[in-house]
Design a protein around this motif. Structure first.
Motif, PDB file in Angstrom:
ATOM      1  N   UNK A 114       0.814  -1.220   0.000  1.00  0.00           N
ATOM      2  CA  UNK A 114       0.000   0.000   0.000  1.00  0.00           C
ATOM      3  C   UNK A 114       0.846   1.267   0.000  1.00  0.00           C
ATOM      4  N   UNK A 115       2.154   1.138   0.228  1.00  0.00           N
ATOM      5  CA  UNK A 115       3.031   2.313   0.199  1.00  0.00           C
ATOM      6  C   UNK A 115       3.011   2.968  -1.182  1.00  0.00           C
ATOM      7  N   UNK A 116       2.866   2.169  -2.227  1.00  0.00           N
ATOM      8  CA  UNK A 116       2.773   2.731  -3.581  1.00  0.00           C
ATOM      9  C   UNK A 116       1.595   3.688  -3.692  1.00  0.00           C
ATOM     10  N   UNK A 117       0.449   3.266  -3.138  1.00  0.00           N
ATOM     11  CA  UNK A 117      -0.751   4.111  -3.213  1.00  0.00           C
ATOM     12  C   UNK A 117      -0.586   5.375  -2.378  1.00  0.00           C
ATOM     13  N   UNK A 118       0.073   5.259  -1.225  1.00  0.00           N
ATOM     14  CA  UNK A 118       0.280   6.431  -0.365  1.00  0.00           C
ATOM     15  C   UNK A 118       1.120   7.482  -1.102  1.00  0.00           C
ATOM     16  N   UNK A 119       2.230   7.045  -1.706  1.00  0.00           N
ATOM     17  CA  UNK A 119       3.104   7.969  -2.434  1.00  0.00           C
ATOM     18  C   UNK A 119       2.358   8.576  -3.621  1.00  0.00           C
ATOM     19  N   UNK A 120       1.599   7.751  -4.335  1.00  0.00           N
ATOM     20  CA  UNK A 120       0.858   8.250  -5.494  1.00  0.00           C
ATOM     21  C   UNK A 120      -0.201   9.272  -5.067  1.00  0.00           C
ATOM     22  N   UNK A 121      -0.902   8.992  -3.940  1.00  0.00           N
ATOM     23  CA  UNK A 121      -1.913   9.935  -3.443  1.00  0.00           C
ATOM     24  C   UNK A 121      -1.278  11.275  -3.060  1.00  0.00           C
ATOM     25  N   UNK A 122      -0.132  11.212  -2.402  1.00  0.00           N
ATOM     26  CA  UNK A 122       0.549  12.453  -2.015  1.00  0.00           C
ATOM     27  C   UNK A 122       0.953  13.254  -3.251  1.00  0.00           C
ATOM     28  N   UNK A 123       1.534  12.589  -4.217  1.00  0.00           N
ATOM     29  CA  UNK A 123       1.994  13.294  -5.410  1.00  0.00           C
ATOM     30  C   UNK A 123       0.827  13.869  -6.217  1.00  0.00           C
ATOM     31  N   UNK A 124      -0.324  13.235  -6.107  1.00  0.00           N
ATOM     32  CA  UNK A 124      -1.494  13.713  -6.853  1.00  0.00           C
ATOM     33  C   UNK A 124      -2.186  14.866  -6.143  1.00  0.00           C
ATOM     34  N   UNK A 125      -2.281  14.777  -4.802  1.00  0.00           N
ATOM     35  CA  UNK A 125      -3.100  15.741  -4.051  1.00  0.00           C
ATOM     36  C   UNK A 125      -2.334  16.959  -3.537  1.00  0.00           C
ATOM     37  N   UNK A 126      -1.018  16.850  -3.378  1.00  0.00           N
ATOM     38  CA  UNK A 126      -0.246  17.977  -2.850  1.00  0.00           C
ATOM     39  C   UNK A 126      -0.125  19.078  -3.905  1.00  0.00           C
ATOM     40  N   UNK A 127       0.206  20.300  -3.481  1.00  0.00           N
ATOM     41  CA  UNK A 127       0.410  21.394  -4.442  1.00  0.00           C
ATOM     42  C   UNK A 127       1.406  21.000  -5.528  1.00  0.00           C
ATOM     43  N   UNK A 128       1.262  21.594  -6.690  1.00  0.00           N
ATOM     44  CA  UNK A 128       2.060  21.200  -7.858  1.00  0.00           C
ATOM     45  C   UNK A 128       3.557  21.327  -7.625  1.00  0.00           C
ATOM     46  N   UNK A 129       3.973  22.285  -6.774  1.00  0.00           N
ATOM     47  CA  UNK A 129       5.399  22.513  -6.532  1.00  0.00           C
ATOM     48  C   UNK A 129       5.989  21.566  -5.490  1.00  0.00           C
ATOM     49  N   UNK A 130       5.146  20.777  -4.840  1.00  0.00           N
ATOM     50  CA  UNK A 130       5.625  19.867  -3.787  1.00  0.00           C
ATOM     51  C   UNK A 130       6.250  18.619  -4.427  1.00  0.00           C
TER      52      UNK A 130
END
Length: 715
Positions: free
Chosen positions: A489-505
């Motif tokens: 599930x770590x893959x999904x966590x990283x993907x969710x963060x990269x999708x939902x965080x501000x574009x510059x993050x």
């Protein structure tokens, strides 16, 4: 009365091909060859002993990925607080972090860090982030002030000093990615050396049985030692130009032994036959050997190099340099086979059969056993073809459900400091605490980023934003997952963060680096497979001048590869035989396996393909009869293929005895692949295909013959 003059040795050399002339020249001028190789081995051997201490310990990353960008930013703007930083776990059941004894240990950790320029700023355990809720465990962060390879070396040099601080009820464990690779590399290096020590006597025993002569049996080992020493020294020198992974030498050792023996077997076997036919003229026998077997060996070596060169496409330094290490070893072994071995054979002459065992005098280059086997396959091709295909397909079917991922902490031994510290952190701070994700963001978006990250499923805690130590205007947050870093599930966590965080993050950290590397390996796998198959086919086409058998020889190599990975899934993913083999299954195959092992298996498979088909082509050129090509090709190469495969299987399966999982995976996968390839494909399926296709196997259109360079395996 007219007399017929026999061709002189000079005429014999002049009429041979380039490799025959090379063989004759090395045999005639052998003292110069011995001197040149003595200089190479002594010169490179002088630096070879430092190979394991000199080579790089890291490099498991996807260059150009988001996670590597985060690590670089953390290194530059946040005092070395990157994924390469060393996390020293300090724990006591009786004392708290604030107690005098614990503070004294923390001060001593600071003192050790101050002695090495590769260590950056030291951050003592901080409440709310690096101190456990009960106060009995803290993490001292030693910043990275060097490259990832520098940090692994720093841990290598200081981890004993750090763990020696344990005592009086206080435990100290270096952890983090750099410590993991330090312990991981040590465990694998020890396993490799142990396996090599076991495999050498087994190899010598097989060689003696195959050759029936102690002198002949010793030649492959001489060749291998020369290649190994030269490649070890070459890697040390190459490492001065660009970092080379320590794994490069591990794989180079294994491949130099396996291929060196393969090549020497083929050449020495042919030399002994030529020596008997040419009335014990060693120079003429050497010329004939290199004009025939030498071509097959050169083609095989080129095929191995081409297959491994495709791995260089993967943007991961460790994976690339492992391929470089093997390619360097193969190059030296190939050079020794083409120059040093014929020089030794020319010097030995009939003494190549010295110290013979009783059955040696009854041995012939044309094996009666494999001749009878070839006749049997010729009479009944279809039952054998169907039987071999059924077994191979049945073993290959499980590959459909194969899962791959980067290795978990379980790949290091239970008593490794990094694993003990990992367990302490998980028990005290939660399952995801050892694998914090790092988020780098502009200062102005830090608060919003923290709020979004904290609400992301699978994130248990987010640390307050840490400002950069310079004027870069950046901030860093640590997101602590609620699951183990190797949890799927770590893959999904990283993907969710990269999708939902501000574009510059940007999201990084050790778990994200593993995920990005795995993604790069997955993305490049089909490209690498296509490149290897295409180049392998082209090399066979050039060598054999026959598109049908070149295509069939390439395609059937996929069967043993697929079957090996099918078996790998059953053993390492599903856990079949895990208790017997002494490991705990991770539920997946280590991520570099498909890319790297595919290239290695295909290279070995094509090695045997070349030996069989080159011999068959030689007999077809001589007779024009496909049955003679089929039967005599097997009769003259079968024993060599069988003996070479026995050596390779013995070499690879000794790695199954290793405690760490990666060399165990490597040994079993490669061992199974060679076993299946040599027995079911090269000694059954491919000869049957020669029988079924008949003259068509060697057919080539006129326009293609005009395009291809002329290559003949006859002498």
């Amino acid at each position: 009365m007219a007399t017929t003059s026999q061709p002189s040795r000079t005429d014999h050399v002049r009429r041979s091909g380039p490799l025959g002339r090379l063989g004759g020249a090395t045999a005639v001028h052998r003292r110069w060859v011995f001197a040149a190789w003595a200089l190479i081995v002594i010169g490179l051997g002088a630096v070879a002993p430092s190979v394991f201490n000199s080579l790089a310990g890291a490099g498991w990353q996807a260059n150009g990925s988001e996670s590597v960008a985060v690590r670089d930013l953390a290194q530059e703007h946040f005092g070395g607080n990157s994924s390469a930083a060393v996390q020293v776990v300090v724990h006591s059941d009786a004392q708290s972090i604030t107690d005098t004894g614990m503070q004294r240990v923390i001060d001593e950790i600071n003192d050790i860090a101050a002695t090495d320029d590769r260590f950056g700023a030291v951050v003592s355990p901080q409440p709310g982030s690096s101190i456990s809720p009960d106060g009995h465990t803290g993490i001292v962060l030693i910043g990275a002030d060097g490259s990832t390879d520098d940090m692994v070396r720093a841990v290598d040099e200081h981890k004993d000093e750090l763990t020696a601080l344990s005592g009086n009820g206080i435990e100290v464990y270096p952890t983090g990615a750099s410590a993991l690779w330090s312990d991981f590399n040590k465990a694998n290096h020890d396993a490799m050396i142990k396996a090599e020590m076991v495999s050498w006597p087994i190899t010598l025993a097989i060689m003696v049985i195959a050759f029936g002569s102690l002198v002949a049996a010793g030649l492959p080992l001489l060749l291998t030692i020369a290649g190994l020493v030269a490649s070890a020294g070459g890697l040390v020198l190459l490492n001065m130009v660009t970092p080379i992974s320590v794994w490069a030498m591990n794989f180079a050792m294994m491949f130099a032994l396996a291929l060196g023996i393969d090549y020497a077997l083929f050449v020495v076997s042919r030399f002994r036959a030529a020596l008997a036919a040419r009335k014990d003229d060693p120079i003429a026998a050497t010329v004939e050997t290199m004009d025939t077997a030498g071509k097959a060996v050169l083609l095989s070596g080129l095929t191995v190099l081409v297959s491994l060169s495709a791995v260089l496409l993967v943007p991961a330094p460790a994976v690339r340099t492992m391929a470089v290490g093997i390619m360097l070893a193969v190059t030296f072994v190939l050079a020794a086979t083409m120059t040093l071995l014929p020089a030794v054979l020319g010097a030995l002459g009939t003494r190549v059969n010295a110290v013979s065992l009783p059955w040696a005098k009854r041995q012939h280059h044309r094996s009666p056993i494999f001749a009878r086997w070839g006749e049997l396959l010729h009479r009944h091709p279809w039952p054998f073809a169907v039987g071999a295909l059924v077994v191979l397909i049945a073993l290959a079917l499980p590959v459909i459900g194969l899962k791959v991922a980067m290795p978990s902490i379980s790949v290091v031994p239970d008593d490794a400091p990094v694993r003990q510290g990992y367990a302490v952190v998980q028990e005290s701070m939660g399952p995801g605490a050892p694998g914090a994700l790092q988020i780098v963001v502009p200062d102005g978006q830090a608060t919003q980023t923290a709020e979004v990250a904290a609400s992301t499923p699978g994130v248990s805690m987010v640390t307050p934003p840490q400002p950069a130590v310079d004027e870069s205007g950046l901030a860093m947050l640590q997101a602590i997952p609620s699951v183990d870093p190797s949890d799927p599930t770590m893959n999904a966590i990283v993907e969710d963060l990269r999708t939902s965080l501000p574009a510059n993050a940007l999201v990084g950290g050790a778990p994200a680096e593993n995920i990005d590397l795995q993604q790069a390996l997955n993305d490049w796998l089909p490209i690498i497979v296509a490149v290897i198959l295409t180049l392998g086919f082209l090399l066979l086409l050039i060598a054999l001048q026959a598109p049908v058998i070149a295509l069939l020889g390439t395609v059937v190599s996929l069967l043993s590869t697929a079957a090996a990975f099918g078996v790998a899934r059953l053993i390492f993913q599903e856990g079949w035989g895990a208790g017997l083999l002494g490991f705990e299954p991770q539920g997946f195959l280590n991520g570099w396996g498909p890319v790297f092992f595919f290239a290695m298996i295909f290279a070995i498979a094509m090695d045997y393909t070349v030996f069989l088909l080159a011999t068959a082509k030689e007999h077809y050129e001589r007779s024009g009869d496909p049955k003679v090509a089929h039967v005599d090709g097997l009769a003259h190469s079968g024993r060599v293929i069988f003996a070479a495969a026995a050596v390779m299987v013995a070499v690879f399966f000794t790695f199954a005895l290793a405690d760490p999982l990666p060399p165990k995976e490597m040994g079993i996968i490669l061992g199974v692949a060679v076993l299946l390839d040599a027995t079911l494909i090269r000694l059954v399926l491919l000869p049957v295909l020669l029988r079924i296709t008949g003259h068509g196997a060697w057919w080539s259109p006129a326009w293609l013959r005009r395009l291809l360079p002329k290559v003949s395996f006859g002498h």
